[in-house]
Every structure is written in structure tokens, then in C-alpha cells.
Motif scaffolding. Structure first.
Motif, PDB file in Angstrom:
ATOM      1  N   GLN A   1       0.861  -0.988  -0.189  1.00 16.19           N
ATOM      2  CA  GLN A   1      -0.040   0.059  -0.036  1.00 16.19           C
ATOM      3  C   GLN A   1       0.993   1.175  -0.334  1.00 16.19           C
ATOM      4  OE1 GLN A   1      -2.990   0.079  -0.444  1.00 16.19           O
ATOM      5  NE2 GLN A   1      -4.461  -1.354   0.042  1.00 16.19           N
ATOM      6  N   VAL A   2       0.390   1.915  -1.169  1.00 13.75           N
ATOM      7  CA  VAL A   2       0.895   3.393  -0.859  1.00 13.75           C
ATOM      8  C   VAL A   2      -0.004   4.759  -0.766  1.00 13.75           C
ATOM      9  CG1 VAL A   2       1.839   5.091  -2.580  1.00 13.75           C
ATOM     10  CG2 VAL A   2       2.657   2.799  -2.349  1.00 13.75           C
ATOM     11  N   GLN A   3       0.398   5.296   0.840  1.00 16.22           N
ATOM     12  CA  GLN A   3      -0.476   6.668   1.118  1.00 16.22           C
ATOM     13  C   GLN A   3       0.067   7.609   0.419  1.00 16.22           C
ATOM     14  OE1 GLN A   3       0.816   4.081   3.197  1.00 16.22           O
ATOM     15  NE2 GLN A   3      -0.895   2.971   2.704  1.00 16.22           N
ATOM     16  N   ALA A  23       3.193  14.199  -0.719  1.00 15.47           N
ATOM     17  CA  ALA A  23       4.288  12.927   0.062  1.00 15.47           C
ATOM     18  C   ALA A  23       3.612  11.220   0.340  1.00 15.47           C
ATOM     19  CB  ALA A  23       4.249  13.102   1.243  1.00 15.47           C
ATOM     20  N   ALA A  24       4.257  10.559  -0.215  1.00 13.33           N
ATOM     21  CA  ALA A  24       4.432   9.117  -0.033  1.00 13.33           C
ATOM     22  C   ALA A  24       4.637   8.587   0.820  1.00 13.33           C
ATOM     23  CB  ALA A  24       4.495   8.871  -1.787  1.00 13.33           C
ATOM     24  N   SER A  25       4.111   7.525   1.566  1.00 10.05           N
ATOM     25  CA  SER A  25       4.292   6.634   2.192  1.00 10.05           C
ATOM     26  C   SER A  25       4.482   5.399   2.283  1.00 10.05           C
ATOM     27  CB  SER A  25       4.162   7.573   3.413  1.00 10.05           C
ATOM     28  OG  SER A  25       2.749   7.007   3.886  1.00 10.05           O
ATOM     29  N   GLY A  26       4.467   4.465   3.083  1.00  9.13           N
ATOM     30  CA  GLY A  26       4.102   3.357   2.786  1.00  9.13           C
ATOM     31  C   GLY A  26       5.265   2.369   2.053  1.00  9.13           C
ATOM     32  N   ARG A  27       4.525   1.581   0.836  1.00 14.95           N
ATOM     33  CA  ARG A  27       5.694   1.185   0.526  1.00 14.95           C
ATOM     34  C   ARG A  27       6.245   2.168  -0.909  1.00 14.95           C
ATOM     35  NH1 ARG A  27       2.692  -3.418  -3.931  1.00 14.95           N
ATOM     36  NH2 ARG A  27       4.337  -4.345  -4.547  1.00 14.95           N
ATOM     37  N   ALA A  92      -9.653  23.708  -9.247  1.00  6.62           N
ATOM     38  CA  ALA A  92     -10.782  22.864  -8.920  1.00  6.62           C
ATOM     39  C   ALA A  92      -9.587  21.602  -7.760  1.00  6.62           C
ATOM     40  CB  ALA A  92     -10.030  21.572 -10.254  1.00  6.62           C
ATOM     41  N   VAL A  93     -11.222  21.134  -7.658  1.00  8.01           N
ATOM     42  CA  VAL A  93      -9.320  19.908  -6.692  1.00  8.01           C
ATOM     43  C   VAL A  93      -8.744  19.032  -7.062  1.00  8.01           C
ATOM     44  CG1 VAL A  93      -9.724  17.994  -4.688  1.00  8.01           C
ATOM     45  CG2 VAL A  93     -11.523  19.887  -5.124  1.00  8.01           C
ATOM     46  N   TYR A  94      -7.318  19.287  -6.550  1.00  4.80           N
ATOM     47  CA  TYR A  94      -6.320  18.350  -7.289  1.00  4.80           C
ATOM     48  C   TYR A  94      -5.966  17.604  -6.295  1.00  4.80           C
ATOM     49  CZ  TYR A  94      -5.123  22.094 -10.061  1.00  4.80           C
ATOM     50  OH  TYR A  94      -5.604  23.396 -11.397  1.00  4.80           O
ATOM     51  N   TYR A  95      -5.639  15.395  -7.719  1.00  8.93           N
ATOM     52  CA  TYR A  95      -5.370  14.986  -6.720  1.00  8.93           C
ATOM     53  C   TYR A  95      -4.450  14.473  -7.300  1.00  8.93           C
ATOM     54  CZ  TYR A  95     -10.850  14.346  -5.276  1.00  8.93           C
ATOM     55  OH  TYR A  95     -11.696  14.935  -5.874  1.00  8.93           O
ATOM     56  N   CYS A  96      -3.800  13.951  -6.018  1.00  7.52           N
ATOM     57  CA  CYS A  96      -2.179  13.558  -6.400  1.00  7.52           C
ATOM     58  C   CYS A  96      -2.341  12.306  -7.005  1.00  7.52           C
ATOM     59  CB  CYS A  96      -1.273  13.356  -5.142  1.00  7.52           C
ATOM     60  SG  CYS A  96       0.197  12.418  -5.705  1.00  7.52           S
ATOM     61  N   ALA A  97      -1.733  10.952  -7.462  1.00  7.46           N
ATOM     62  CA  ALA A  97      -2.363   9.770  -7.955  1.00  7.46           C
ATOM     63  C   ALA A  97      -0.314   8.926  -8.678  1.00  7.46           C
ATOM     64  CB  ALA A  97      -3.065  10.179  -9.830  1.00  7.46           C
ATOM     65  N   ILE A 108      -5.082   3.983 -12.193  1.00 12.26           N
ATOM     66  CA  ILE A 108      -4.675   4.055 -10.907  1.00 12.26           C
ATOM     67  C   ILE A 108      -4.829   3.330  -9.706  1.00 12.26           C
ATOM     68  CG2 ILE A 108      -4.216   6.178  -9.209  1.00 12.26           C
ATOM     69  CD1 ILE A 108      -3.538   6.791 -12.395  1.00 12.26           C
ATOM     70  N   ASP A 109      -3.329   2.929  -9.408  1.00 14.11           N
ATOM     71  CA  ASP A 109      -3.307   2.204  -8.638  1.00 14.11           C
ATOM     72  C   ASP A 109      -3.889   3.097  -6.849  1.00 14.11           C
ATOM     73  OD1 ASP A 109      -0.876   0.805  -9.577  1.00 14.11           O
ATOM     74  OD2 ASP A 109      -2.771  -0.135  -9.878  1.00 14.11           O
ATOM     75  N   TYR A 110      -3.405   3.848  -6.821  1.00 15.94           N
ATOM     76  CA  TYR A 110      -3.430   4.704  -5.899  1.00 15.94           C
ATOM     77  C   TYR A 110      -3.872   6.121  -5.609  1.00 15.94           C
ATOM     78  CZ  TYR A 110      -0.876   1.174  -3.734  1.00 15.94           C
ATOM     79  OH  TYR A 110      -0.469  -0.430  -3.516  1.00 15.94           O
ATOM     80  N   TRP A 111      -4.490   6.389  -4.494  1.00 18.88           N
ATOM     81  CA  TRP A 111      -4.973   8.313  -4.919  1.00 18.88           C
ATOM     82  C   TRP A 111      -5.014   8.983  -3.375  1.00 18.88           C
ATOM     83  CZ3 TRP A 111      -6.247  10.564  -9.538  1.00 18.88           C
ATOM     84  CH2 TRP A 111      -7.469   9.256 -10.154  1.00 18.88           C
ATOM     85  N   GLY A 112      -4.918  10.514  -3.695  1.00 12.59           N
ATOM     86  CA  GLY A 112      -4.408  11.246  -2.511  1.00 12.59           C
ATOM     87  C   GLY A 112      -6.296  12.463  -2.319  1.00 12.59           C
ATOM     88  N   GLN A 113      -5.759  12.621  -0.985  1.00 11.39           N
ATOM     89  CA  GLN A 113      -7.728  13.395  -0.472  1.00 11.39           C
ATOM     90  C   GLN A 113      -8.123  14.292  -1.023  1.00 11.39           C
ATOM     91  OE1 GLN A 113      -4.990  13.812   1.265  1.00 11.39           O
ATOM     92  NE2 GLN A 113      -5.018  15.920   1.616  1.00 11.39           N
TER      93      GLN A 113
END
Length: 121
Positions: A1-3, A23-27, A92-97, A108-113
Motif C-alpha cells: 500500500q502507498v499513502q 508525499a508518499a508513504s508506505g510501500r 479544481a480539487v487537485y488529486y495526486c495519483a 491508477i493504483d493509489y489516490w490522495g485525498q
């Protein structure tokens, strides 16, 4: 998992600048490509920019090309989006992916909030 945790959004006047961080954390030992999507009210989420794992390959939507710059620092597990000459239509709302692998293609495997960017005229 990546947060993924975004920061740096806010309210800015047209013509101004902002820098988003993710910022990514986890895997984070895995290879993963990253990107920034955005979603304006009543519109579909769209890709704004993406960057390969190595940072050598970038892509920009035509609407942001020449104004936005995506970059990454793998030593900090962080991707950035520098936004210059902002326009009200950038609101807009900007999402990290993130996606495991070299390139951000396909599902996409992971999304930010998400972080809100508002550009006033």
C-alpha cells in the motif's frame, strides 16, 4: 500500500502561482509513476500532468502546458506541481495519483485525498 498526502492548495488571484506537494508513504521502495489530476465542479476528473518513475518523461494536458511543471524527488518520496500564471479555469480539487511501474498509464493504483485550488478573477 502507498499513502499519498497532498498539500499546498489554497486561494490565489489570477496570474499568481502555487506549488502543490504530494508525499508518499508506505510501500515507497517500489517503482511507481506519479501524476496530478484535477476535478472542477460538475466536470470529470482529468489528468493535468504525469511523471515517470525516473523523472525523465513528463506529460502535460494542453490546458496547462507551458504554465505547470511537474517534478519529483525520489529521495523524499515526493512529487510537486508548480503552477504559474493561474487562471480561474484552473479552479479544481487537485488529486495526486500513483501507479506501480515506470509510467502512469492505465488504471491508477493509489489516490490522495485531494487539495482545493481556487483562482479568483
Amino acid at each position: 500500500q502507498v499513502q499519498l498526502v497532498e498539500s499546498g492548495g489554497g486561494l490565489v488571484q489570477a496570474g499568481g502561482s502555487l506549488r502543490l506537494s504530494c508525499a508518499a508513504s508506505g510501500r515507497t521502495s517500489s517503482t511507481y509513476a506519479m501524476g496530478w489530476f484535477r476535478q472542477a465542479p460538475g466536470k470529470q476528473r482529468e489528468l493535468a500532468a504525469r511523471i515517470s518513475w525516473s523523472g525523465e518523461t513528463t506529460y502535460y494536458a494542453s490546458s496547462v502546458k507551458g504554465r505547470f511543471t511537474i517534478s519529483r524527488d525520489n529521495s523524499k518520496n515526493t512529487v510537486y506541481l508548480r503552477m504559474n500564471s493561474l487562471k480561474p479555469e484552473d479552479t479544481a480539487v487537485y488529486y495526486c495519483a500513483a501507479k506501480l511501474g515506470q509510467y502512469l498509464l492505465g488504471k491508477i493504483d493509489y489516490w490522495g485525498q485531494g487539495t482545493q485550488v481556487t483562482v479568483s478573477s
